[in-house]
Design an enzyme around this catalytic site. Sequence first.
Site, mmCIF file in Angstrom:
data_model
loop_
_atom_site.group_PDB
_atom_site.id
_atom_site.type_symbol
_atom_site.label_atom_id
_atom_site.label_comp_id
_atom_site.label_asym_id
_atom_site.label_seq_id
_atom_site.Cartn_x
_atom_site.Cartn_y
_atom_site.Cartn_z
ATOM 1 N N TYR A 169 0.770 -1.224 -0.026
ATOM 2 C CA TYR A 169 0.149 0.061 0.349
ATOM 3 C C TYR A 169 1.026 1.308 0.013
ATOM 4 O O TYR A 169 1.718 1.458 0.950
ATOM 5 C CB TYR A 169 -0.925 0.087 1.233
ATOM 6 N N ASP A 179 -1.779 -5.989 9.390
ATOM 7 C CA ASP A 179 -2.797 -4.910 9.128
ATOM 8 C C ASP A 179 -3.822 -5.709 8.419
ATOM 9 O O ASP A 179 -4.029 -6.005 7.356
ATOM 10 C CB ASP A 179 -2.152 -3.813 8.220
ATOM 11 N N ILE A 219 -7.110 -4.602 7.876
ATOM 12 C CA ILE A 219 -7.949 -3.858 7.602
ATOM 13 C C ILE A 219 -9.166 -4.371 6.550
ATOM 14 O O ILE A 219 -10.113 -3.620 6.502
ATOM 15 C CB ILE A 219 -7.504 -2.314 7.031
ATOM 16 N N LYS A 266 -12.892 0.300 5.478
ATOM 17 C CA LYS A 266 -12.931 -0.704 4.369
ATOM 18 C C LYS A 266 -14.446 -1.678 4.752
ATOM 19 O O LYS A 266 -15.008 -1.544 3.667
ATOM 20 C CB LYS A 266 -11.841 -1.583 4.030
HETATM 21 C C1 LIG Z 1 -3.533 -1.654 4.133
HETATM 22 C C2 LIG Z 1 -4.016 -0.214 4.620
HETATM 23 N N1 LIG Z 1 -3.684 0.153 5.700
HETATM 24 C C3 LIG Z 1 -4.322 1.404 6.180
HETATM 25 C C4 LIG Z 1 -5.033 2.093 5.393
HETATM 26 C C5 LIG Z 1 -5.613 3.515 5.875
HETATM 27 O O1 LIG Z 1 -6.839 3.344 6.451
HETATM 28 P P1 LIG Z 1 -7.595 4.442 7.386
HETATM 29 O O2 LIG Z 1 -8.701 5.051 6.283
HETATM 30 O O3 LIG Z 1 -8.435 3.535 8.116
HETATM 31 O O4 LIG Z 1 -6.745 5.311 7.926
HETATM 32 C C6 LIG Z 1 -5.482 1.690 4.084
HETATM 33 C C7 LIG Z 1 -6.184 2.569 3.353
HETATM 34 O O5 LIG Z 1 -6.285 2.273 2.059
HETATM 35 C C8 LIG Z 1 -4.953 0.637 3.612
HETATM 36 O O6 LIG Z 1 -5.173 -0.031 2.448
#
Ligand SMILES: Cc1ncc(COP(=O)(O)O)c(C=O)c1O
Length: 472
Positions: free
Chosen positions: A144, A229, A231, A271
């Site tokens: 990312y 992570d 997410i 997400k």
């Molecule tokens: C892998 C990953 N980590 C963190 C984030 C950041 O997310 P947040 O909107 O919760 O700060 C993203 C956003 O695209 C992501 O893809």
Amino acid sequence: MLSEKVTCNSHGQDSSYFLGWEEYEKNPYDEVKNPKGIIQMGLAENQLSFDLLELWLENNPQPTAFRNRSNQSVFKELALFQDYHGLPAFKNALVRFMSEIRGNKVSFDPNNLVLTAGATSANETLMFCLANPGDAFLLPTPYYPGFDRDLKWRTGAEIVPIHCSSLNGFRITKSALEEAYKQAEKQNLKVKGILVTNPSNPLGTSLTMHELDILVNFISSQNIHLISDEIYSGTVFSSPSFISIMEVLKTRNLMNTEISKRVHIVYSLSKDLGLPGFRIGAIYSNDERVVCAATKMSSFGLVSSQTQYLLSEILSDQKFTKIYLSENRRRLKQRYERLVKGLKRSGISCLKSNSGLFCWVDMRHLLNSNTFESEMELWKKIVYEVGLNISPGSSCHCGEPGWFRVCFANMSEETLDIAMQRVKSFVDSMATENNQIFRQKSMNLHSRRTKSLPKWVFELSFHQREVSADER
Ligand SMILES: Cc1ncc(COP(=O)(O)O)c(C=O)c1O
């Protein structure tokens, strides 16, 4: 007159990932007002299940009116001072939701949870807790693009890539981990840990048990940390199913051990629930010193009481979360398949994936040469001529030119179809152009070398070239 932080450029804002967003902002596509504008396919946003959340809000108007279930006002309670421990009701609801996403195979203790303003803040806070300036974290590529900013900029930590290859579908291997570790040592960097995104952004694939085992063995032997992570954990829409790092610790009887204290999870509702604007993130750690320090640091990016209150109401409605999670997965799968099919019509394939809000698209055959310069050339054409903002693999630190991340969940089905039509016209026009160039080159060659050959030989060779180009 300003600090080095302000003047250094380690923020990563000059990456093509962010430049593409800027181009989109200047000329955004709108079906009616700007039908020739740029379609945003570089934003990992989930807009597919908004109607379900809106329906919940319609049926449950109290929380947004600062009222509890007995219709009493909670305005004052929410508006007054909030300490950094977060609302217990929200933390309980969030850990329950995290377990539900993992099929209730693992449970989470709300006392080990720290609330942060999104996963962005969670990742940075963990860096502050685990690394000194100049220490390194190993990250599998492609990763990312925001990590360059989130992990490095303010903390002074470094990222060393773990080079993954298309030959095995960009899977993490023991030798790639060892190589990255060696590279860090060569650069005199102290390795403090590994950070993985599971499921991966940008690959859209979840880690296998084999990869997770390799990771746990590695952090155990090197005495380092592992940040997972997660997410995108709620976006896994087809098999194999999602395996959280917590599940691995449990299956391997590593809970409450020294190793488990070095494993930390990052989560966010940006997400899975599609709420990036609400800034709701979390760190889950088994090390109480990390929980304690991260809680103090969370003062710099708290989640507002109002948001916590609303989300505690939504997430404690278990009937709703069950329907939401399965319906959201179904819609993501449908959308993923639509994109894959659309690209296939233009002869473009994707890495087979099972999660996320994007596809990892293989456009290597459209490059003029196997270089990152050529990748940028193609990317510029796609942004300015085709009118699609997608993210080039180089912005995700991919080691091989020609891969692009294409998002599919931040637009309507109609817009996605228009994007696919644009791709088809572009690829077709490229084929025609290549044919013309080939014809011209052949003409020159033939006229120089074979002036005496009969006309039918020329016609035959052109015809054969056209057939083979069409067959491709
Ligand atoms: C892998 C990953 N980590 C963190 C984030 C950041 O997310 P947040 O909107 O919760 O700060 C993203 C956003 O695209 C992501 O893809």
